[in-house]
Design a protein around this motif. Sequence first.
Motif, PDB file in Angstrom:
ATOM      1  N   ASN A  60       0.815  -1.224   0.000  1.00 62.69           N
ATOM      2  CA  ASN A  60       0.000   0.000   0.000  1.00 62.69           C
ATOM      3  C   ASN A  60       0.846   1.270   0.000  1.00 62.69           C
ATOM      4  OD1 ASN A  60       0.880   0.543   2.586  1.00 62.69           O
ATOM      5  ND2 ASN A  60      -1.095   0.200   3.568  1.00 62.69           N
ATOM      6  N   GLN A  61       0.181   2.415   0.168  1.00 66.94           N
ATOM      7  CA  GLN A  61       0.863   3.715   0.074  1.00 66.94           C
ATOM      8  C   GLN A  61       1.862   3.946   1.200  1.00 66.94           C
ATOM      9  OE1 GLN A  61      -2.391   3.215   0.882  1.00 66.94           O
ATOM     10  NE2 GLN A  61      -3.343   4.986   1.858  1.00 66.94           N
ATOM     11  N   ASP A  62       1.792   3.119   2.251  1.00 63.43           N
ATOM     12  CA  ASP A  62       2.776   3.234   3.325  1.00 63.43           C
ATOM     13  C   ASP A  62       3.824   2.134   3.222  1.00 63.43           C
ATOM     14  OD1 ASP A  62       1.594   5.481   4.727  1.00 63.43           O
ATOM     15  OD2 ASP A  62      -0.064   4.133   5.182  1.00 63.43           O
ATOM     16  N   SER A  63       3.906   1.497   2.053  1.00 60.32           N
ATOM     17  CA  SER A  63       4.837   0.384   1.809  1.00 60.32           C
ATOM     18  C   SER A  63       4.558  -0.806   2.716  1.00 60.32           C
ATOM     19  CB  SER A  63       6.298   0.828   1.985  1.00 60.32           C
ATOM     20  OG  SER A  63       6.595   1.866   1.093  1.00 60.32           O
ATOM     21  N   LEU A  64       3.348  -0.916   3.208  1.00 61.67           N
ATOM     22  CA  LEU A  64       2.960  -2.045   4.049  1.00 61.67           C
ATOM     23  C   LEU A  64       2.108  -3.007   3.225  1.00 61.67           C
ATOM     24  CD1 LEU A  64       1.963   0.001   7.229  1.00 61.67           C
ATOM     25  CD2 LEU A  64       4.004  -1.445   6.955  1.00 61.67           C
ATOM     26  N   PRO A  65       2.091  -4.287   3.634  1.00 60.15           N
ATOM     27  CA  PRO A  65       1.271  -5.241   2.867  1.00 60.15           C
ATOM     28  C   PRO A  65      -0.213  -4.882   2.932  1.00 60.15           C
ATOM     29  CG  PRO A  65       2.614  -6.367   4.526  1.00 60.15           C
ATOM     30  CD  PRO A  65       2.774  -4.917   4.767  1.00 60.15           C
ATOM     31  N   VAL A  66      -0.873  -5.051   1.807  1.00 63.24           N
ATOM     32  CA  VAL A  66      -2.330  -4.934   1.784  1.00 63.24           C
ATOM     33  C   VAL A  66      -2.845  -6.168   1.038  1.00 63.24           C
ATOM     34  CG1 VAL A  66      -2.245  -3.409  -0.257  1.00 63.24           C
ATOM     35  CG2 VAL A  66      -4.331  -3.546   1.074  1.00 63.24           C
ATOM     36  N   SER A  67      -3.763  -6.887   1.675  1.00 61.49           N
ATOM     37  CA  SER A  67      -4.257  -8.122   1.057  1.00 61.49           C
ATOM     38  C   SER A  67      -5.738  -8.273   1.355  1.00 61.49           C
ATOM     39  CB  SER A  67      -3.501  -9.326   1.611  1.00 61.49           C
ATOM     40  OG  SER A  67      -3.894  -9.562   2.952  1.00 61.49           O
ATOM     41  N   ASP A  68      -6.308  -9.378   0.883  1.00 58.32           N
ATOM     42  CA  ASP A  68      -7.721  -9.638   1.172  1.00 58.32           C
ATOM     43  C   ASP A  68      -7.969  -9.643   2.689  1.00 58.32           C
ATOM     44  OD1 ASP A  68      -5.995 -11.947   0.524  1.00 58.32           O
ATOM     45  OD2 ASP A  68      -7.602 -13.094   1.455  1.00 58.32           O
ATOM     46  N   PRO A 123       4.795   3.208  -3.982  1.00 55.37           N
ATOM     47  CA  PRO A 123       4.128   3.597  -2.730  1.00 55.37           C
ATOM     48  C   PRO A 123       4.307   5.085  -2.420  1.00 55.37           C
ATOM     49  CG  PRO A 123       5.158   1.474  -2.432  1.00 55.37           C
ATOM     50  CD  PRO A 123       5.553   1.951  -3.815  1.00 55.37           C
ATOM     51  N   ALA A 124       5.494   5.624  -2.666  1.00 61.00           N
ATOM     52  CA  ALA A 124       5.739   7.041  -2.370  1.00 61.00           C
ATOM     53  C   ALA A 124       4.855   7.948  -3.228  1.00 61.00           C
ATOM     54  CB  ALA A 124       7.208   7.372  -2.586  1.00 61.00           C
ATOM     55  N   VAL A 125       4.731   7.604  -4.509  1.00 57.55           N
ATOM     56  CA  VAL A 125       3.885   8.399  -5.408  1.00 57.55           C
ATOM     57  C   VAL A 125       2.422   8.312  -4.966  1.00 57.55           C
ATOM     58  CG1 VAL A 125       2.990   8.542  -7.777  1.00 57.55           C
ATOM     59  CG2 VAL A 125       5.438   8.242  -7.394  1.00 57.55           C
ATOM     60  N   LEU A 126       2.004   7.104  -4.602  1.00 57.68           N
ATOM     61  CA  LEU A 126       0.623   6.916  -4.151  1.00 57.68           C
ATOM     62  C   LEU A 126       0.370   7.677  -2.852  1.00 57.68           C
ATOM     63  CD1 LEU A 126       0.142   3.107  -4.895  1.00 57.68           C
ATOM     64  CD2 LEU A 126      -0.876   5.019  -6.133  1.00 57.68           C
ATOM     65  N   LYS A 127       1.380   7.688  -1.995  1.00 52.71           N
ATOM     66  CA  LYS A 127       1.251   8.388  -0.706  1.00 52.71           C
ATOM     67  C   LYS A 127       1.029   9.888  -0.950  1.00 52.71           C
ATOM     68  CE  LYS A 127       1.601   8.667   3.839  1.00 52.71           C
ATOM     69  NZ  LYS A 127       0.611   7.989   4.679  1.00 52.71           N
ATOM     70  N   GLU A 128       1.825  10.440  -1.848  1.00 52.60           N
ATOM     71  CA  GLU A 128       1.694  11.867  -2.130  1.00 52.60           C
ATOM     72  C   GLU A 128       0.334  12.172  -2.774  1.00 52.60           C
ATOM     73  OE1 GLU A 128       3.891  13.838  -5.109  1.00 52.60           O
ATOM     74  OE2 GLU A 128       3.373  15.752  -4.189  1.00 52.60           O
ATOM     75  N   PHE A 142      -4.351   2.346  -1.080  1.00 54.29           N
ATOM     76  CA  PHE A 142      -3.906   2.420  -2.478  1.00 54.29           C
ATOM     77  C   PHE A 142      -2.924   1.275  -2.684  1.00 54.29           C
ATOM     78  CE2 PHE A 142      -5.630   6.495  -3.899  1.00 54.29           C
ATOM     79  CZ  PHE A 142      -6.010   7.056  -2.693  1.00 54.29           C
ATOM     80  N   ALA A 143      -3.204   0.404  -3.656  1.00 51.37           N
ATOM     81  CA  ALA A 143      -2.394  -0.805  -3.809  1.00 51.37           C
ATOM     82  C   ALA A 143      -1.551  -0.763  -5.079  1.00 51.37           C
ATOM     83  CB  ALA A 143      -3.302  -2.034  -3.834  1.00 51.37           C
ATOM     84  N   THR A 144      -0.296  -1.200  -4.938  1.00 51.59           N
ATOM     85  CA  THR A 144       0.567  -1.341  -6.101  1.00 51.59           C
ATOM     86  C   THR A 144       1.305  -2.682  -6.015  1.00 51.59           C
ATOM     87  OG1 THR A 144       2.321  -0.314  -7.417  1.00 51.59           O
ATOM     88  CG2 THR A 144       2.474  -0.055  -5.035  1.00 51.59           C
ATOM     89  N   GLY A 145       1.761  -3.157  -7.154  1.00 49.12           N
ATOM     90  CA  GLY A 145       2.427  -4.463  -7.167  1.00 49.12           C
ATOM     91  C   GLY A 145       2.848  -4.804  -8.573  1.00 49.12           C
ATOM     92  N   LYS A 146       2.834  -6.096  -8.899  1.00 53.98           N
ATOM     93  CA  LYS A 146       3.200  -6.494 -10.258  1.00 53.98           C
ATOM     94  C   LYS A 146       2.039  -6.235 -11.197  1.00 53.98           C
ATOM     95  CE  LYS A 146       6.098 -10.481  -9.860  1.00 53.98           C
ATOM     96  NZ  LYS A 146       5.760 -11.867  -9.797  1.00 53.98           N
ATOM     97  N   LYS A 147       2.372  -5.672 -12.357  1.00 46.51           N
ATOM     98  CA  LYS A 147       1.330  -5.268 -13.296  1.00 46.51           C
ATOM     99  C   LYS A 147       0.433  -6.440 -13.708  1.00 46.51           C
ATOM    100  CE  LYS A 147       2.549  -3.064 -17.164  1.00 46.51           C
ATOM    101  NZ  LYS A 147       2.924  -1.869 -17.925  1.00 46.51           N
TER     102      LYS A 147
END
Lengths: 214, 147
Positions: A60-68, A123-128, A142-147
Amino acid sequence: MYSALQKCFPVVGLVLLAACSSSENRLPIFGERDVITKEVDGKTVTDTAYYQVPAFQYVNQDSLPVSDKTFEGKIYVTDFFFVSCPTICPKMKTQMKRVYEQFKSNPDVMILSYTIDPAHDTPAVLKEFAKNLGVTGNQWQFATGKKEDIFKTGKSYMVVAQEDAGAPGGLLHSGHFVLVDKEKHVRGMYDGTTEAGADKLMADIDKLLAEYKK
Amino acid sequence: MKKAAICLTVLTLFFESACQNQEELKQEKYFVEGYQLYTEHCANCHQTDGKGLEALYPPIDGSDYLKDKEKVICLIRYGQNEPIVVNGRSFHRPMPANPQLTDIDIAEITTFIYNKWGEENVITDVKETSKILDTCRVQREKTKVLN
């Protein structure tokens, strides 16, 4: 004229009655369903297995895991976007912000926005982006990962997210908001680019919350 | 009696439209078409009410950036990648260029913006707009050569 009205009236009454009884106010469950038969106490029972959003794991936007697991016991709204998207994303974020403001203090409701441009949207871009949108705390993830994974996750919510050289920004995605309940069932799809779509979503979130109060 | 009333209305309408001279009609056309173009090309980010979105997209309504109209006209055509300061606040999202907009499109959008939110009541004519766009195109080419 009067007699015609009289003639009509019982019919109108019936229609009204039917409208009332069918609006039991439960939202539909989207996706394929299976009928399963199993043995319980020596008896055969049939049950319906509804489609569930499969497990996922991102950052997520804080570079922490986000999952189901992050959304266990919550209902949530999800969408797909990217920060540099010039077309529908600003509209979607305008509307999602309204949803966020509406349910800000509700611990049962969360929002999850997946980026489909993870190379740019770190994550940094999403955080901003979140900060600039006026989003604080954990309620809106806000989630990011492999496309490839994100595109696959998009399909699992029954929405489109893919690369497309012809689309502005090189990425094509649907403008839908998807409503997911506590059992991971998809309960609604809304046009996230319009005020009317977001209004319908907010009304349905209230309905869904009410289902859990019964 | 009723007939007389209708005649009077028609006459009034006729005189009113006759009084609305060419210049006013042109301004109205610019404003209406500018509004449509704004809705299509600008409102996604800057919003229908021109108030922008939080710290992501700057407002146009009440924006101190409007005082430099030439800059605004160039910005609509060429976009901007550097941060922009509006009313003392800094915004970091790039604004995309709009090469698909013609000079008349930009003149109409500018007229709409300044009539609606810039306390202006005059037309930003296409001739004036073309001149400004030309100047900034030349300037941009010069800086490109220098770099």
